[in-house]
Scaffold this active site. Structure first.
Site: not given
Ligand code: GLN
Length: 553
Positions: A382, A16, A508, A510, A406, A54, A149, A187
């Site tokens: 998105c 953190g 986005h 968020e 895509e 991931y 590194e 510890k």
């Molecule tokens: N894969 C989609 C694109 O490239 C959405 C990308 C995303 O959700 N950030 O437009």
């Protein structure tokens, strides 16, 4: 003059450090100081944009289009410090810059070496943030002390105190003090070793922050102080928070960390700490007596941090609506296997976050259909918007093979396709449509009602877009394009007016939500979820009825 705080970590990763840096930044701001925050990441990718979630969790995007470490999200959520691409350096980015300079002949015949060229480049990165208006630059070094590194970064921050004066630098080291069940005690040895490692490379920490599950007994704190050559009052306990990460700054205040930092760096400009609103916010969170269940259907839900900012934004929306948000993380492939009915039973709202590649997309489409037909609030981010468009084309417009190019380059109905600007792009690093773009909103829509503005700015990270050739057909079937780029050329937001709350955004949002300033779309999404929940209670048959949208074709 600007002062410098370096935050390093030892014993284990994931302690953190990012949250601690963000919390220190918040406390200093709330003592009237101007801070800047930055992070060094020792891996070789030039930025995390090319890494799988991931591997690395969420890629956090800034206004200037920098793709950065998710700790910068903590910095933005806790502080008002502006962030830019100068706030995140990786080994790859440092080396790239040095190598480019070498090719350009900047080093005038010198042998280019880790010391001084790489370390100088790192130090330049720190100094860049120290403009005359800035009181404190907080620099977090990723990884743990002793990592091969990370060495150039540790060497650079060691040298830094020689350049600007030891009194102008503060070294804070975060360690783990584990509880050993068999011994029944905490510890301190790993902390001693970790500090030993730091001292070996010439850094004597000024403050130790000890992450613990349990209270750090007085004796243990004294032992750490003595063995690590740190003042007793500078051994700070940071106990795990069971409730919310937004409590971290308060626990650091309780341990007088802000006073210690102000004193040790002689920050004479610092005023009294103003934290009342933050305390009230936490107390308010503890008093919540209602909740809402939100399903997040994504591809990377197993990774704790892959949708970090999305989860935090939902919590912020809960704060704004005075309710606990239960986040049900649903693997999109599980929806494919079980069907939406089972995988999503009992939810009050559905969110489909961003993503790349085909895996799990059909589960997302099923989930969106379920929410659209059952009048369950839906928010698509998105890829979530793109999936909403595909689902609508398939199930409302009657185009069964509609898709994004895509996922199927040969689809007969490419309702989502590559943006013109992307057609000639051949490399993947930093080449998407990235960063802040303006969006023009249509009055009378849910998006406009949320933002209460005609033009807003949001951050982007995508290559594909809604295909304008399908705009008219979508509109005829009841879809409204409530946000576009100012010139109208790209769809930014779509929504279904004849649904309680069905909104997809290409951006986005968020990345722009804060605990004390929830993002307006997240806020209204959660409000719609609460309404759905209360209506469901008063009319249990409601959620099984279809939406009013006509199915065409
Ligand atoms: N894969 C989609 C694109 O490239 C959405 C990308 C995303 O959700 N950030 O437009």
């Amino acid at each position: 003059m600007t002062k410098f705080i370096f935050v390093t970590g030892g014993v284990v990763s994931s302690l953190g450090k990012g949250l601690t840096c963000a919390s220190i930044g918040l406390l200093l701001e709330r003592r009237g100081l101007t801070v800047r925050l930055q992070k060094f990441d020792p891996y070789i990718n030039v930025d995390p944009g090319t890494m799988s979630p991931y591997q690395h969790g969420e890629v956090y995007v800034l206004d200037d289009g920098a793709e950065t470490d998710l700790d910068l999200g903590h910095y933005e959520r806790f502080t008002n410090a502006p962030l830019s691409r100068d706030c995140n350096y990786t080994t790859g980015k440092i080396y790239l810059s040095v190598i480019e300079k070498e090719r350009a002949g900047v080093y005038k015949g010198h042998t280019v070496q880790v010391i001084p060229h790489i370390t100088n480049e790192i130090k330049e990165g720190i100094k860049k943030l120290a403009t005359p208006d800035v009181d404190v630059v907080i620099t977090e070094v990723g990884g743990t002390v002793g990592d091969i590194e990370g060495m150039p970064f540790f060497e650079a921050i060691r040298q830094f105190s020689l350049d600007v004066g030891r009194n102008n630098c503060l070294y804070i080291h975060l360690t783990l003090v584990p509880y050993l069940k068999a011994a029944g005690e905490l510890k301190t040895k790993p902390t001693q070793h970790s500090v030993g490692e730091l001292r070996k490379i010439g850094i004597q920490p000024d403050i130790l922050i000890c992450r613990t599950e349990r209270e750090l007994p007085k004796d243990e704190a004294e032992k750490i102080a003595q063995f690590c050559n740190v003042e007793r009052r500078a051994v700070i306990e940071e106990r795990d928070k069971d409730y919310t990460i937004y409590e971290v700054p308060l626990s650091l205040v309780n341990n007088k960390l802000d006073e210690l930092v102000v004193e040790k760096l002689s920050l004479t400009k610092a005023g009294p700490l103003k934290m009342d609103d933050w305390r009230e916010m936490i107390a308010g969170m503890r008093a919540w007596d209602r909740d809402v269940n939100v399903a997040v259907v994504g591809k990377y839900v197993k990774h704790h941090d892959a949708y970090k900012s999305v989860y935090e934004s939902l919590i912020h929306a809960g704060i704004a609506n005075h309710c606990r948000v239960h986040i049900r993380k649903v693997e999109a492939e599980k929806v494919e296997q079980e069907g939406a009915e089972k995988a999503l039973s009992g939810i009050d709202a559905l969110l489909v976050p961003g993503g790349f590649d085909k895996r799990g997309v059909y589960g997302k489409l099923d989930a969106i259909r379920y929410a659209r037909e059952r009048s369950i609030p839906f928010f698509g981010l998105c890829l979530g918007l793109q999936c909403a468009a595909i689902e609508f084309a398939r199930n409302v417009l009657g185009l069964p093979d509609a898709n994004s190019t895509e996922f199927n380059p040969d689809t007969p109905d490419p309702v989502v396709c590559l943006m013109d600007a992307q057609r000639k792009v051949t490399t993947i690093g930093g080449t998407q449509r990235l960063g802040a773009y303006d969006c023009k909103l249509v009055p009378g829509t849910k998006a406009h009602a949320a933002y209460k503005a005609d033009v807003v700015s949001e951050r982007h990270r995508h290559r594909f877009e809604f295909n304008n050739e399908y705009r008219a057909a979508f509109q005829r079937a009841g879809m409204v394009f409530s946000g576009t780029t100012p010139d109208g050329s790209l769809v930014e937001i779509l929504e279904i007016p004849d649904h309680p709350w069905f909104v997809g955004v290409q951006c986005h949002p968020e990345f722009k939500s804060k605990p004390n300033r929830a993002h307006p779309l997240f806020r209204d999404f959660i409000a719609a979820g609460l309404t759905h929940k209360s209506e469901k209670k008063s009319d249990p048959g409601r959620s099984s009825r279809g939406s009013q949208i006509a199915t065409v074709g």
